[in-house]
Design a protein around this motif. Structure first.
Motif, PDB file in Angstrom:
ATOM      1  N   SER A 179      19.156  23.024   7.313  1.00 12.86           N
ATOM      2  CA  SER A 179      20.501  22.200   6.203  1.00 12.86           C
ATOM      3  C   SER A 179      20.732  20.578   6.438  1.00 12.86           C
ATOM      4  N   SER A 180      20.798  19.738   5.589  1.00 19.00           N
ATOM      5  CA  SER A 180      20.878  18.086   4.849  1.00 19.00           C
ATOM      6  C   SER A 180      22.069  17.674   6.479  1.00 19.00           C
ATOM      7  N   MET A 181      21.133  16.649   7.564  1.00 14.97           N
ATOM      8  CA  MET A 181      22.355  15.862   8.646  1.00 14.97           C
ATOM      9  C   MET A 181      22.718  14.261   7.598  1.00 14.97           C
ATOM     10  N   PHE A 182      21.248  13.932   7.431  1.00 10.77           N
ATOM     11  CA  PHE A 182      20.845  12.948   7.236  1.00 10.77           C
ATOM     12  C   PHE A 182      19.996  12.217   5.748  1.00 10.77           C
ATOM     13  N   PHE A 183      20.757  11.668   5.467  1.00 14.25           N
ATOM     14  CA  PHE A 183      20.194  10.898   3.835  1.00 14.25           C
ATOM     15  C   PHE A 183      20.297   9.245   3.695  1.00 14.25           C
ATOM     16  N   MET A 184      19.496   9.164   3.545  1.00 16.19           N
ATOM     17  CA  MET A 184      19.389   7.316   3.398  1.00 16.19           C
ATOM     18  C   MET A 184      19.161   6.739   2.195  1.00 16.19           C
ATOM     19  N   ALA A 185      19.498   6.507   0.974  1.00 15.81           N
ATOM     20  CA  ALA A 185      18.972   5.885  -0.412  1.00 15.81           C
ATOM     21  C   ALA A 185      18.554   4.661  -0.294  1.00 15.81           C
TER      22      ALA A 185
END
Length: 108
Positions: free
Chosen positions: A102-108
């Motif tokens: 599961s995705s918990m954090f994303f920084m573009a």
């Protein structure tokens, strides 16, 4: 990456002592498999190994879940799974045993 891109991550398990074989097979990945992955909207596909645990971590960006799931039905994917089953945990249909993360954090 576009706004519609789906980021997927999952883990798989490599059999003990098979790191070199796994690396060699991926260094020589079949062009037809790469073509199928790209044709089905997969990009930025990476696989990493946690050596102490033999756990593989995979990350891929896809355009749709439906396209991603259709890859499993292709002849080249079925052959790849059969080719890899001796060096990693596999299901009865030769697909790798995998667990989606599961995705918990994303920084573009």
């Amino acid at each position: 990456m576009t706004d519609s891109t789906i980021r997927k991550a999952f883990v798989m398990l490599l059999n003990p002592g098979c790191q070199l074989a796994y690396q060699k097979r991926h260094d020589e990945i079949w062009p037809g498999l790469i073509e199928v992955l790209k044709d089905h909207g997969a990009s930025n596909y990476s696989i990493f190994l946690d050596t102490p645990s033999n756990q593989l971590f995979a990350y891929v960006e896809v355009q749709s879940e439906e396209q991603w799931n259709r890859i499993a039905q292709t002849e080249v994917c079925q052959r790849w799974w059969a080719y890899m089953k001796d060096i990693m945990a596999s299901n009865p249909d030769n697909s790798p045993v995998s667990r989606e993360l599961s995705s918990m954090f994303f920084m573009a």
